[in-house]
Design a protein around this motif. Structure first.
Motif, mmCIF file in Angstrom:
data_model
loop_
_atom_site.group_PDB
_atom_site.id
_atom_site.type_symbol
_atom_site.label_atom_id
_atom_site.label_comp_id
_atom_site.label_asym_id
_atom_site.label_seq_id
_atom_site.Cartn_x
_atom_site.Cartn_y
_atom_site.Cartn_z
ATOM 1 N N SER A 293 0.849 -1.191 0.000
ATOM 2 C CA SER A 293 0.000 0.000 0.000
ATOM 3 C C SER A 293 0.884 1.239 0.000
ATOM 4 C CB SER A 293 -0.940 0.014 1.209
ATOM 5 O OG SER A 293 -0.190 0.086 2.409
ATOM 6 N N VAL A 294 0.331 2.324 -0.583
ATOM 7 C CA VAL A 294 1.072 3.569 -0.684
ATOM 8 C C VAL A 294 0.060 4.711 -0.692
ATOM 9 C CG1 VAL A 294 1.114 3.389 -3.203
ATOM 10 C CG2 VAL A 294 2.766 4.850 -2.054
ATOM 11 N N PRO A 295 0.361 5.835 -0.031
ATOM 12 C CA PRO A 295 -0.590 6.953 -0.036
ATOM 13 C C PRO A 295 -0.593 7.667 -1.389
ATOM 14 C CG PRO A 295 1.387 7.546 1.172
ATOM 15 C CD PRO A 295 1.508 6.088 0.864
ATOM 16 N N VAL A 296 -1.657 8.390 -1.675
ATOM 17 C CA VAL A 296 -1.746 9.170 -2.906
ATOM 18 C C VAL A 296 -0.613 10.216 -2.918
ATOM 19 C CG1 VAL A 296 -3.140 10.822 -4.201
ATOM 20 C CG2 VAL A 296 -4.228 8.859 -3.115
ATOM 21 N N GLY A 297 0.108 10.272 -4.009
ATOM 22 C CA GLY A 297 1.231 11.194 -4.115
ATOM 23 C C GLY A 297 2.525 10.654 -3.538
ATOM 24 N N GLY A 298 2.489 9.431 -2.973
ATOM 25 C CA GLY A 298 3.691 8.838 -2.403
ATOM 26 C C GLY A 298 4.483 8.047 -3.439
ATOM 27 N N SER A 299 5.506 7.367 -2.977
ATOM 28 C CA SER A 299 6.368 6.562 -3.839
ATOM 29 C C SER A 299 6.471 5.154 -3.271
ATOM 30 C CB SER A 299 7.772 7.171 -3.944
ATOM 31 O OG SER A 299 7.707 8.456 -4.532
ATOM 32 N N LEU A 300 6.592 4.192 -4.173
ATOM 33 C CA LEU A 300 6.696 2.796 -3.767
ATOM 34 C C LEU A 300 7.889 2.168 -4.469
ATOM 35 C CD1 LEU A 300 5.515 0.416 -2.197
ATOM 36 C CD2 LEU A 300 4.057 -0.073 -4.185
ATOM 37 N N GLU A 301 8.760 1.549 -3.684
ATOM 38 C CA GLU A 301 9.974 0.926 -4.234
ATOM 39 C C GLU A 301 9.740 -0.568 -4.452
ATOM 40 O OE1 GLU A 301 14.436 1.817 -3.181
ATOM 41 O OE2 GLU A 301 13.737 0.171 -1.893
ATOM 42 N N PHE A 302 10.267 -1.051 -5.588
ATOM 43 C CA PHE A 302 10.190 -2.462 -5.932
ATOM 44 C C PHE A 302 11.606 -3.018 -6.103
ATOM 45 C CE2 PHE A 302 6.280 -0.587 -7.434
ATOM 46 C CZ PHE A 302 5.299 -1.522 -7.156
ATOM 47 N N THR A 303 11.750 -4.306 -5.893
ATOM 48 C CA THR A 303 12.983 -5.014 -6.229
ATOM 49 C C THR A 303 12.702 -5.889 -7.428
ATOM 50 O OG1 THR A 303 13.747 -5.041 -3.929
ATOM 51 C CG2 THR A 303 14.757 -6.615 -5.438
ATOM 52 N N ALA A 304 13.351 -5.575 -8.551
ATOM 53 C CA ALA A 304 13.190 -6.349 -9.783
ATOM 54 C C ALA A 304 14.301 -7.388 -9.847
ATOM 55 C CB ALA A 304 13.243 -5.427 -10.996
ATOM 56 N N ARG A 305 13.921 -8.654 -10.066
ATOM 57 C CA ARG A 305 14.886 -9.729 -10.032
ATOM 58 C C ARG A 305 14.824 -10.552 -11.328
ATOM 59 N NH1 ARG A 305 13.011 -11.839 -6.018
ATOM 60 N NH2 ARG A 305 14.223 -10.725 -4.452
ATOM 61 N N ILE A 306 16.004 -10.818 -11.893
ATOM 62 C CA ILE A 306 16.125 -11.688 -13.062
ATOM 63 C C ILE A 306 16.998 -12.868 -12.660
ATOM 64 C CG2 ILE A 306 16.777 -11.868 -15.489
ATOM 65 C CD1 ILE A 306 16.665 -8.849 -15.697
ATOM 66 N N THR A 307 16.482 -14.083 -12.835
ATOM 67 C CA THR A 307 17.214 -15.287 -12.451
ATOM 68 C C THR A 307 17.346 -16.213 -13.653
ATOM 69 O OG1 THR A 307 16.315 -15.142 -10.203
ATOM 70 C CG2 THR A 307 17.290 -17.246 -10.857
ATOM 71 N N TYR A 308 18.540 -16.762 -13.849
ATOM 72 C CA TYR A 308 18.750 -17.689 -14.954
ATOM 73 C C TYR A 308 18.257 -19.075 -14.549
ATOM 74 C CZ TYR A 308 21.047 -20.289 -18.687
ATOM 75 O OH TYR A 308 21.303 -21.100 -19.760
#
Length: 216
Positions: free
Chosen positions: A101-116
């Motif tokens: 969840s994130v408030p309106v106007g806020g920022s949300l961080e993701f971790t993008a993962r690539i696995t072989y």
């Protein structure tokens, strides 16, 4: 008769120059010296130019023949890498949000993962930039934001056994369009439920599991 003594020879009087005359003679000497230096410099330059020109004559002679030979030779083919592009059988994408969840106007961080996950010992390569493996935010069938709206620096990754790549990505709860616009100039989305997913741009079949996000 009394002897007459010969008169003593008169000494010549030394001519004294005025201050103005001394300055004039000094300027003349300086002018002559400068002219001599310029003359010597011109002489050295002329000799250098003659020697330089003579050394270039062999390069000019036969230039047409060398150009003709170059034109007739076929271009050297560019060697291509033997490592192939990753497909759905080679890699797996995963997306982990810092929060659901994130408030309106806020920022949300993701971790993008690539696995072989492939079996080829040579591995494969993939573009790991933000416009190569794309984070997209959707609301139903409406895609409200994509990380490839702006071009990113090419980031090739060689994926092989035991290799996993992780990168941080941020969504500022804004809506992007078809053109690259600064994040600060984009409108914020409304409250609601959204779905985040990681997709490989070159092969849309390669995607992560969807993650539900709530904008409050």
């Amino acid at each position: 008769m009394p002897s007459q003594s010969s008169p003593r020879a008169a000494k010549p009087r030394k001519r004294r120059l005025s201050k103005r005359q001394r300055q004039m003679y000094r300027r003349r000497r300086i002018a002559v010296l400068v002219g001599l230096v310029v003359f010597l410099a011109l002489g050295v330059f002329c000799v250098y130019s003659l020697v330089r020109g003579a050394s270039l004559v062999p390069a000019w002679v036969g230039a047409d023949e060398r150009m003709a030979v170059t034109r007739t030779q076929p271009p050297v083919p560019v060697r291509k890498s033997k490592v192939r592009v990753c497909s759905a059988n080679d890699i797996e994408l995963a997306l982990d949000p810092a929060s659901t969840s994130v408030p309106v106007g806020g920022s949300l961080e993701f971790t993008a993962r690539i696995t072989y996950t492939g079996k080829d010992p040579a591995g494969c390569y993939v573009d790991g930039a933000d416009d190569g493996r794309v984070l997209q935010i959707s609301s139903g069938s409406d895609v409200v934001w994509r990380s490839d709206a702006c071009e990113a620096a090419y980031r090739p990754l060689l994926m092989m056994q035991g290799v996993t790549d992780e990168q941080k990505m941020t969504w500022d709860t804004v809506r992007s369009g078809s053109e690259c616009v600064a994040e600060g100039d984009l409108p914020h989305v409304d409250r609601g439920t959204y779905v985040a997913q990681l997709v490989l741009k070159d092969d849309p079949k390669v995607m992560s599991k969807p993650v539900t996000i709530t904008v409050e």
